[in-house]
Scaffold this active site. Structure first.
Site, mmCIF file in Angstrom:
data_model
loop_
_atom_site.group_PDB
_atom_site.id
_atom_site.type_symbol
_atom_site.label_atom_id
_atom_site.label_comp_id
_atom_site.label_asym_id
_atom_site.label_seq_id
_atom_site.Cartn_x
_atom_site.Cartn_y
_atom_site.Cartn_z
ATOM 1 N N GLU A 1 0.963 -1.383 0.343
ATOM 2 C CA GLU A 1 0.127 -0.120 -0.217
ATOM 3 C C GLU A 1 0.715 0.939 -0.241
ATOM 4 O O GLU A 1 1.055 1.930 1.336
ATOM 5 C CB GLU A 1 -1.445 -0.251 1.296
ATOM 6 C CG GLU A 1 -2.521 -1.200 1.339
ATOM 7 C CD GLU A 1 -3.285 -0.526 0.431
ATOM 8 O OE1 GLU A 1 -3.244 0.423 -0.517
ATOM 9 O OE2 GLU A 1 -4.025 -1.672 -0.057
ATOM 10 N N GLU A 17 -3.847 -10.587 -0.472
ATOM 11 C CA GLU A 17 -4.621 -10.655 1.387
ATOM 12 C C GLU A 17 -6.259 -10.621 0.658
ATOM 13 O O GLU A 17 -6.480 -10.538 -0.275
ATOM 14 C CB GLU A 17 -4.586 -9.134 1.626
ATOM 15 C CG GLU A 17 -3.700 -8.988 2.240
ATOM 16 C CD GLU A 17 -3.763 -7.222 3.146
ATOM 17 O OE1 GLU A 17 -4.055 -6.803 3.648
ATOM 18 O OE2 GLU A 17 -2.438 -7.022 2.479
HETATM 19 C C1 IPT Z 1 -5.113 -4.099 3.905
HETATM 20 C C2 IPT Z 1 -3.832 -3.897 4.535
HETATM 21 O O1 IPT Z 1 -2.524 -3.852 3.588
HETATM 22 C C3 IPT Z 1 -3.425 -4.870 5.821
HETATM 23 O O2 IPT Z 1 -2.372 -4.108 6.422
HETATM 24 C C4 IPT Z 1 -4.657 -4.028 6.542
HETATM 25 O O3 IPT Z 1 -4.817 -3.151 6.895
HETATM 26 C C5 IPT Z 1 -6.302 -4.605 5.575
HETATM 27 O O4 IPT Z 1 -6.234 -3.724 4.952
HETATM 28 C C6 IPT Z 1 -7.421 -4.985 6.722
HETATM 29 O O5 IPT Z 1 -7.763 -5.204 8.324
HETATM 30 S S1 IPT Z 1 -5.549 -2.360 2.700
HETATM 31 C C7 IPT Z 1 -7.428 -2.091 2.969
HETATM 32 C C8 IPT Z 1 -7.770 -0.876 2.250
HETATM 33 C C9 IPT Z 1 -7.616 -3.397 1.841
#
Ligand code: IPT
Length: 945
Positions: free
Chosen positions: A409, A478
């Site tokens: 990010e 993720e």
């Molecule tokens: C995404 C982040 O990469 C991760 O660090 C964490 O914050 C997660 O979301 C949520 O818990 S960023 C999100 C804007 C998709």
């Protein structure tokens, strides 16, 4: 004086980065008790504290490594995306907690005249280092090593004074906006190392594997006069800088993490490394290792400990990685920074595919439209290149690392592109990952976060609109956000990974809840009085803060089981989904179970099943029941017959089941007539028409119930247009009112009809319970019909009963032993289970709906004497049983505020909405969404005595 703080995160005085290796050269650890002083700003920090004769007797002791807010100095603070200081790069606030550290040490007199270095494995966020009053330089890059040459300043044989000034905020903070607690400190080890003349400062080990011949090659880049040996391969005296054919080797993979000790020696020093032979290649858009497509069943791992912050003892790490292995996690993304260097050794040893991610995130710039984002500003270029080089140089010799990640990010920009180029130049053997480059201009894999099932299917099918991206492997860096109760929908992701070769799996967000232990509860954002925080968004792991598994992890293990088992009455289908292993280590067993428990069991022999293939095993002569026997299930389980690295013998590697006997429905005797508000041994009250007595048992209910304590996923489900929870609350689902329409006794029972509707509106439901009494039991047919104008979906449809608090023992025949929701149900198998009311609760850090048991055929709740209530489904229901109401749960905010009432509240659910993962990502898939309409729940109540 502190201009370095705004120097675009450029370290100064540090030595060129190099590999982390173990060597026979002397090393002295400085970990231990240091002296410490915290000032709220630089101006208030003591002058001259780095002088050797500075009097630090008024300071306090502090362990190093540590994050000082975890030791009573200042407080932790949590933000996800937003910077907790004004965006004013490269400047930082005047209020800048500044921790001064001092320690003394001695090294042997015979170090005299030899070169020595000091290494800091992690300093958050910026440190100035002095030895014996001599300034050595400035560290930047919290989760990266920094080394300084101390030869000139060191006094061998005498006392040395090391002084380190650490600032919480620095220009580096702009590059370290990861979603986690802000925790300054010297939080990884500090070591002093002798560097012998003619020693080995750095090595780059290349151990490749040719899957077509089964042989390996070894190339060690290092000093020309060094010699290489690999004792297990009988190799000695090999030269550096040359590729050697080493013959047949066992390739490295998470399924068989075969490591070979490699010794590299000069006259002055011997260094030992561990080689894992493997070759990473993208072939026709597929990420392969050793010639096979891999599938990532991964987790995102942060470094966090509930008592010590980002300082995690190595035995805790080992235990957590073993826990991952036991739940079939085969990959880790080191979100969002390189871990403690020793963790990489464990990844190699236990076997994980690793995306090693650089310490870089500038997410908070999103709030200002990415204006001034360091990723595209040439003034920050050095810092970006510094960071990627320090990660790659440190970790380059680890076979577990198969992809380098630029960071997380950080928007897009030329500094990221420069990092990618640097990476490819230095290490062409590992592809480059970075999720933020959606156009895939400078990465080698198409990585996404939280893309839903539909989009992932499209990408898997190659129907993605972008041509270039379509030629790359697709990885979800993720997915399935594990916040609170969830995630739901993992099974459907696995189906996509199994169906489309390009969809190569992903990493659950995230492994661990980052709770901070307090008296009886775990703190989350805001609990330390932070003016700006993101609440419990940091509580989103598959394991609780103390690393005990939450149901999400159990579900992960079932969904990503390596052996998939399909059970039929006459055969079992066994599918081997390992990438490399056959099933030689697997034992197969069957059992037949009914309401009374397991009634018969045995083993099955398994023919050879090579990786990626299936076998069909016929079932003969099972002692299947017949006639009126209770419903019977056949369960087939694959377990590890022998231990594997990190996998104990006996571990379940897959399970499946099917119902094999369904008895004919019981024919009931003629029901008894109602006598006013009495029906058999049941007594109803006249105001609402609720049941208040059954035999000797006092109870209150059933009341229609369509509410649940919102899960994090419910709370954050924006349905693309607006808040689901807000709509539910506006409609009044949590404040339904009842109006008794009629209680109608008759010759064959009693009917209670009510209107069930929220205040302030004219839409609602009609609830009708048709009661009959026969064979010493009370039978209910409950029907809930929504008005036609009712458009909202519902969290639950069921009834609630209040029972005496003395009923603490629970047993049931249905799915268990753990909680299950419609889209997170793979881990729960039908069987006969027992528990207590207390143990049915799942201790989610942020209280919410939990503990639901699904597809239950019968349930009993008993007191110590064995008296209580039996509930029989017609055919099944789900239940929760607790000493508090859903409303209590919703109100609590933390577990210590959940009241313990002297009643057991039992919800008998016809259905609940699935969980989904809308706290970040998609809500439940359509089959798991509960629509209002016309629903009927049948159940039978029997008092037990
Ligand atoms: C995404 C982040 O990469 C991760 O660090 C964490 O914050 C997660 O979301 C949520 O818990 S960023 C999100 C804007 C998709």
């Amino acid at each position: 004086m502190s201009r370095y703080l705004t120097d675009f995160a450029r370290p100064s005085g540090t030595l060129p980065p190099r590999a982390d290796m173990s060597s026979d050269a002397p090393v002295l650890t400085l970990d231990g008790t240091w002296r410490f002083h915290l000032a709220p700003s630089i101006a208030e920090a003591p002058d001259g504290f780095h002088a050797t004769d500075y009097d630090d007797s008024g300071w306090t002791d502090l362990p190093v490594p540590s994050n000082w807010p975890m030791h009573g100095h200042g407080k932790p603070a949590y933000t996800n995306v937003v910077y907790p200081f004004p965006i004013d790069p490269p400047n930082v606030p005047t209020e800048n907690p500044t921790g001064d550290h001092r320690v003394t040490f001695t090294v042997p007199a015979d170090w005299s005249g030899q070169r020595a270095v000091i290494r800091f494995d992690g300093v958050d966020s910026c440190g100035v280092v002095w030895l014996n009053g001599v300034q050595l330089g400035v560290t930047y890059g919290s989760r990266l090593p920094a080394e300084f040459d101390i030869t000139a300043a060191l006094r061998p044989g005498a006392e040395n004074v090391l002084a380190v000034r650490v600032h919480q905020w620095s220009s580096g903070s702009y590059l370290e906006d990861q979603d986690m607690w802000w925790l300054p400190g010297i939080f990884r080890s500090v070591t002093v190392r002798l560097r012998p003349a003619g020693g080995i400062d750095d090595l780059f080990l290349h151990a490749d594997y040719d899957h077509t011949t089964g042989t390996g090659t070894l190339l060690v880049d290092g000093p020309e006069d060094a010699v290489v040996s690999v004792p297990a391969l009988g190799l000695t005296g090999l030269a550096t800088g040359v590729t050697h054919q080493v013959g047949e080797v066992r390739p490295w993979s998470p399924e068989d993490p075969a490591l070979y000790d490699v010794l590299v020696a000069t006259d002055a020093e011997t260094v030992s490394l561990r080689a894992g032979f493997r070759t990473v290649k993208i072939v026709d858009g597929i990420l392969t290792v050793n010639g096979r497509r891999i599938q990532i069943h991964g987790v995102n791992r942060h470094e966090h400990h509930p008592d010590t912050g980002r300082v995690v003892p190595l035995d805790v790490v080992r235990a957590e990685l073993e826990l991952m292995k036991r739940h079939h996690v085969n990959a880790v993304r080191t979100s969002h920074y390189p871990p403690d260097p020793r963790v990489l050794d464990l990844f190699d040893e236990l076997g994980f595919w690793v995306i090693d991610e650089c310490d870089l995130e500038t997410h908070g710039f999103e709030f200002v439209g990415w204006r001034d984002n360091p990723s595209d500003d040439p003034r920050w270029r050095d810092a970006y290149l510094d960071r990627i080089s320090r990660m790659i140089e440190r970790d380059k010799n680890h076979p577990s690392v198969i992809l380098w990640s630029l960071g997380n990010e950080a928007g897009t920009g030329r500094n990221l592109a420069a990092m990618a180029n640097w990476s490819r130049d230095r290490d062409p053997s590992r592809p480059v990952h970075y999720e933020g480059d959606h156009a895939c201009e400078y990465v080698d894999v198409y990585s996404r976060m939280y893309a839903d099932h539909a989009e992932s299917t499209l990408i898997g099918r190659g129907e993605d609109p972008s041509g270039h991206r379509r030629s790359l492997p697709y990885i979800l860096c993720e997915f399935a956000h594990a916040m609170g109760n969830g995630p739901g929908g993992m099974l459907e992701y696995r189906e996509i990974f199994d169906r489309y070769p390009r969809a190569q799996g992903g990493f659950i967000w995230e492994w661990l809840d980052h709770g901070i232990r307090q008296d009886g509860f775990y703190a989350y954002g805001g609990d330390f009085g932070e003016p700006l925080h993101d609440g419990n968004f940091v509580i989103d792991g598959l394991v609780f803060p103390d690393r005990t598994p939450s149901p999400g992890l159990t579900e992960f293990a079932a969904v990503f089981a390596p052996v998939l088992i399909g059970v039929h009455p006459d055969k079992v289908d066994v599918k081997n989904t390992y990438t490399y292993r056959d099933l030689g280590h697997v034992a197969l067993a069957w059992s037949l179970g009914d309401r009374s428990g397991v009634v018969a069991s045995g083993t099955l022999s398994l023919p050879p099943v090579p990786a990626g293939t299936s076998a069909e095993i016929p079932l003969k002569d099972l002692p299947l029941p017949s006639g009126p026997a209770s419903e019977t299930w056949l369960t087939v389980t694959a377990t590890a017959a022998k231990a594997l690295p990190g996998v104990p013998a006996g571990l379940v590697l897959g399970a499946g089941q099917a119902v094999v006997h369904e008895p004919a429905p019981v024919v009931r005797s003629t029901p008894v007539p109602a006598d006013g508000l009495r029906l058999g041994s049941a007594v109803f009250e006249p105001v609402h028409g609720r049941l208040v007595k059954l035999g000797d048992l006092e109870l209150d209910g059933p009341r229609p119930h369509i509410w649940r304590a919102p899960t994090d996923n419910d709370r954050m489900d924006d349905r693309g247009t607006g808040s689901l929870l807000r709509s539910w609350k506006e409609a009044g689902l949590h404040r339904m009112r009842e109006r008794l329409v009629a209680i109608t006794p008759s010759a064959d029972g009693l009917q209670v009809e009510s209107r069930f509707a929220p205040a302030g509106t004219n839409v609602g439901f009609t609830s009708t319970v048709r009661w009959t009494y026969a064979d010493d039991a009370l039978h209910a047919t409950w029907r809930l019909v929504a008005d036609e104008r009712w458009t909202l979906t519902l969290p639950r449809i069921g009834v609630r009963l209040a029972l005496p608090g003395s009923l603490t023992s629970v047993s049931w025949f249905g799915r268990g032993p753990g909680e299950a929701y419609s889209d997170s149900i793979q881990a729960a198998l039908v069987g006969a289970w027992t528990s207590t009311v207390d143990d049915l609760q799942t201790p989610y850090v942020y209280p919410q709906e939990n503990g639901h048991r699904a597809d239950v055929r019968n349930l009993t709740l008993r007191d110590a004497s064995g008296a209580g209530l039996e509930v029989l489904g017609g055919p099944s229901f789900g239940f929760t049983a607790r000493n508090h109401t859903d409303e209590d749960l919703e109100e609590a905010g933390r577990r210590t505020r959940i009241p313990a009432r002297d009643q057991v509240f039992v919800n008998l659910d016809l259905a609940q909405r699935g969980l989904g993962t809308a706290s970040c990502g998609t809500g439940p898939l359509p089959p798991y969404i509960l629509t209002a309409g016309d629903h009927v729940l049948n159940f039978t109540l029997r008092a037990l005595r």
